[in-house]
Design a protein around this motif. Structure first.
Motif, PDB file in Angstrom:
ATOM      1  N   ARG A 233      12.206   6.276   9.116  1.00  0.00           N
ATOM      2  CA  ARG A 233      11.516   7.537   8.796  1.00  0.00           C
ATOM      3  C   ARG A 233      11.583   8.494   9.994  1.00  0.00           C
ATOM      4  O   ARG A 233      11.910   8.083  11.106  1.00  0.00           O
TER       5      ARG A 233
ATOM      6  N   LEU B   9       2.159   6.996  12.943  1.00  0.00           N
ATOM      7  CA  LEU B   9       1.686   5.776  12.272  1.00  0.00           C
ATOM      8  C   LEU B   9       1.299   4.712  13.297  1.00  0.00           C
ATOM      9  O   LEU B   9       0.260   4.055  13.174  1.00  0.00           O
TER      10      LEU B   9
ATOM     11  N   HIS C 121      -1.622   8.951   5.373  1.00  0.00           N
ATOM     12  CA  HIS C 121      -1.761   7.663   6.073  1.00  0.00           C
ATOM     13  C   HIS C 121      -3.180   7.515   6.606  1.00  0.00           C
ATOM     14  O   HIS C 121      -3.779   6.448   6.502  1.00  0.00           O
TER      15      HIS C 121
ATOM     16  N   ALA D 236       1.795  -2.823   5.759  1.00  0.00           N
ATOM     17  CA  ALA D 236       1.456  -1.550   6.404  1.00  0.00           C
ATOM     18  C   ALA D 236       2.690  -0.785   6.883  1.00  0.00           C
ATOM     19  O   ALA D 236       2.690   0.445   6.929  1.00  0.00           O
TER      20      ALA D 236
ATOM     21  N   GLU E  87       6.735  10.805  12.213  1.00  0.00           N
ATOM     22  CA  GLU E  87       5.893  10.031  11.287  1.00  0.00           C
ATOM     23  C   GLU E  87       5.682   8.619  11.820  1.00  0.00           C
ATOM     24  O   GLU E  87       4.562   8.084  11.799  1.00  0.00           O
TER      25      GLU E  87
ATOM     26  N   MET F   9       0.863  -1.192   0.000  1.00  0.00           N
ATOM     27  CA  MET F   9       0.000   0.000   0.000  1.00  0.00           C
ATOM     28  C   MET F   9       0.899   1.242   0.000  1.00  0.00           C
ATOM     29  O   MET F   9       1.254   1.761   1.054  1.00  0.00           O
ATOM     30  N   ASP F  10       1.253   1.704  -1.183  1.00  0.00           N
ATOM     31  CA  ASP F  10       2.241   2.789  -1.255  1.00  0.00           C
ATOM     32  C   ASP F  10       1.633   4.061  -1.865  1.00  0.00           C
ATOM     33  O   ASP F  10       0.722   3.990  -2.680  1.00  0.00           O
ATOM     34  N   GLY F  11       2.151   5.203  -1.453  1.00  0.00           N
ATOM     35  CA  GLY F  11       1.765   6.471  -2.072  1.00  0.00           C
ATOM     36  C   GLY F  11       1.020   7.431  -1.153  1.00  0.00           C
ATOM     37  O   GLY F  11       0.577   8.489  -1.600  1.00  0.00           O
ATOM     38  N   ASN F  12       0.921   7.099   0.115  1.00  0.00           N
ATOM     39  CA  ASN F  12       0.211   7.984   1.052  1.00  0.00           C
ATOM     40  C   ASN F  12       0.869   9.356   1.167  1.00  0.00           C
ATOM     41  O   ASN F  12       0.204  10.386   1.213  1.00  0.00           O
ATOM     42  N   GLY F  13       2.200   9.346   1.242  1.00  0.00           N
ATOM     43  CA  GLY F  13       2.947  10.592   1.432  1.00  0.00           C
ATOM     44  C   GLY F  13       2.739  11.522   0.246  1.00  0.00           C
ATOM     45  O   GLY F  13       2.493  12.721   0.405  1.00  0.00           O
ATOM     46  N   ARG F  14       2.840  10.947  -0.966  1.00  0.00           N
ATOM     47  CA  ARG F  14       2.673  11.770  -2.170  1.00  0.00           C
ATOM     48  C   ARG F  14       1.244  12.273  -2.305  1.00  0.00           C
ATOM     49  O   ARG F  14       1.001  13.392  -2.740  1.00  0.00           O
TER      50      ARG F  14
ATOM     51  N   ASN G 118      10.952   1.054   7.353  1.00  0.00           N
ATOM     52  CA  ASN G 118      10.188   2.267   7.669  1.00  0.00           C
ATOM     53  C   ASN G 118      10.519   2.830   9.062  1.00  0.00           C
ATOM     54  O   ASN G 118      10.190   3.979   9.366  1.00  0.00           O
TER      55      ASN G 118
ATOM     56  N   ARG H 156       2.256  14.456   5.689  1.00  0.00           N
ATOM     57  CA  ARG H 156       2.264  13.049   5.256  1.00  0.00           C
ATOM     58  C   ARG H 156       1.244  12.224   6.033  1.00  0.00           C
ATOM     59  O   ARG H 156       0.621  11.305   5.502  1.00  0.00           O
TER      60      ARG H 156
HETATM   61  C1  IPE Z   1       3.000   3.906   2.212  1.00  0.00           C
HETATM   62  O1  IPE Z   1       2.991   5.221   1.778  1.00  0.00           O
HETATM   63  C2  IPE Z   1       2.786   3.788   3.705  1.00  0.00           C
HETATM   64  C3  IPE Z   1       3.980   3.371   4.448  1.00  0.00           C
HETATM   65  C4  IPE Z   1       5.107   3.021   3.922  1.00  0.00           C
HETATM   66  C5  IPE Z   1       3.870   3.360   5.884  1.00  0.00           C
HETATM   67  P1  IPE Z   1       4.288   6.127   1.822  1.00  0.00           P
HETATM   68  O2  IPE Z   1       4.317   6.826   3.144  1.00  0.00           O
HETATM   69  O3  IPE Z   1       5.494   5.337   1.515  1.00  0.00           O
HETATM   70  O4  IPE Z   1       3.964   7.145   0.667  1.00  0.00           O
HETATM   71  P2  IPE Z   1       4.995   7.751  -0.378  1.00  0.00           P
HETATM   72  O5  IPE Z   1       5.642   6.596  -1.060  1.00  0.00           O
HETATM   73  O6  IPE Z   1       5.956   8.585   0.402  1.00  0.00           O
HETATM   74  O7  IPE Z   1       4.128   8.543  -1.295  1.00  0.00           O
END
Ligand code: IPE
Ligand code: IPE
Ligand code: MG
Length: 244
Positions: free
Chosen positions: A67, A75, A33, A59, A71, A15-20, A64, A29
């Motif tokens: 990070r 999370l 999430h 998840a 964050e 499940m990727d791309g929440n931050g963007r 991770n 960010r």
């Molecule tokens: C996925 O989204 C969630 C986790 C890894 C916890 P990201 O947080 O990696 O979102 P991007 O890749 O920075 O957009």
């Protein structure tokens, strides 16, 4: 709608791309999430509706932890909160919830929630939902190696009896079928240390949709992609056709 035939037994999702997603809206960010939780809920419903038997969601990876501290801590709080809010509904839907990953690395409040959710839903016979938190494919393989080494050391397993099956018994997904289909959202075409052993023969579906925007259309597109694949496991296409 996805084809009603050839539904994967086990679907895994990175499940990727929440931050963007958040960044595009000039949000922190963490907002991404939070928004991603709704996509989790919908994916679980879709898996049930489409007849998927196992759903494994990535998840939080071993990596991770690197990070920013804020964050990570937000999370972890979100996991606690989501568990609190969603478990009854999952239970009503006969979902059995389990976690994979390095549980000893998680804070005690989260571990308590995880254990109580697992116990609460343990007898359910519907979808098996596995959530990977503090999970890494290399970590999983190292842990399985330790299990096998301990069995050899205590004399319950001979070195020459170590094979793929005895080894896999020590992995987090022990006893479960390997994922048939891996979906990764967010546009990257990589595994990022997810289920390295178990994804050996998974069909891979990558989409650019960011996780908070993932829904029916993308899930069904992944199922349709899967339905068209011929899985050969090293055999020839003709052999597979002959075997039906
Ligand atoms: C996925 O989204 C969630 C986790 C890894 C916890 P990201 O947080 O990696 O979102 P991007 O890749 O920075 O957009
Ligand atoms: C993979 O996403 C882990 C999860 C979705 C939990 P990342 O965002 O951590 O992956 P990389 O760093 O882009 O490879
Ligand atoms: Mg990412």
């Amino acid at each position: 709608m996805a084809a009603a035939t050839n539904i994967p037994t086990h679907v895994a999702i990175i499940m990727d791309g929440n931050g963007r997603w958040a960044r595009r809206r000039s949000l922190p960010r963490h907002a991404g999430h939070r928004s991603g939780v709704a996509s989790v809920r919908r994916s679980v419903e879709l898996a049930v509706e489409r007849g998927v038997e196992y759903l494994t969601l990535f998840a939080f990876s071993s990596e991770n932890w690197s990070r920013p501290r804020e964050e990570v801590s937000k999370l972890m709080s979100l996991f606690v909160e989501a568990l609190q809010r969603e478990v009854d509904e999952l239970h009503r839907n006969n979902v059995r919830l389990e976690f994979i990953g390095a549980r000893d690395q998680l804070q005690s409040g989260l571990v308590e929630k995880i254990e109580s959710a697992e116990a609460h839903t343990a007898a359910n016979t519907g979808l098996r939902l596995l959530v990977a938190v503090a999970y890494g494919g290399r970590w999983d393989i190292v842990e399985a190696s330790r299990t096998v080494a301990a069995q050899v050391a205590e004399g319950s397993l001979a070195v020459e009896d170590i094979d793929a099956e005895t080894f896999a018994a020590g992995l987090q997904l022990s006893g479960l079928p390997d994922p048939d289909l891996l979906i990764r959202t967010g546009g990257e075409r990589r595994i990022s240390n997810f289920l390295l052993w178990n994804l050996a023969y998974a069909e891979l579906f990558f989409c650019d949709t960011l996780w908070p925007d993932f829904g029916d259309e993308e899930f069904d597109a992944a199922l349709a992609y899967f339905a068209k694949r011929q899985r050969r496991y090293g055999h020839t296409g003709e052999q597979m056709e002959a075997a039906g």
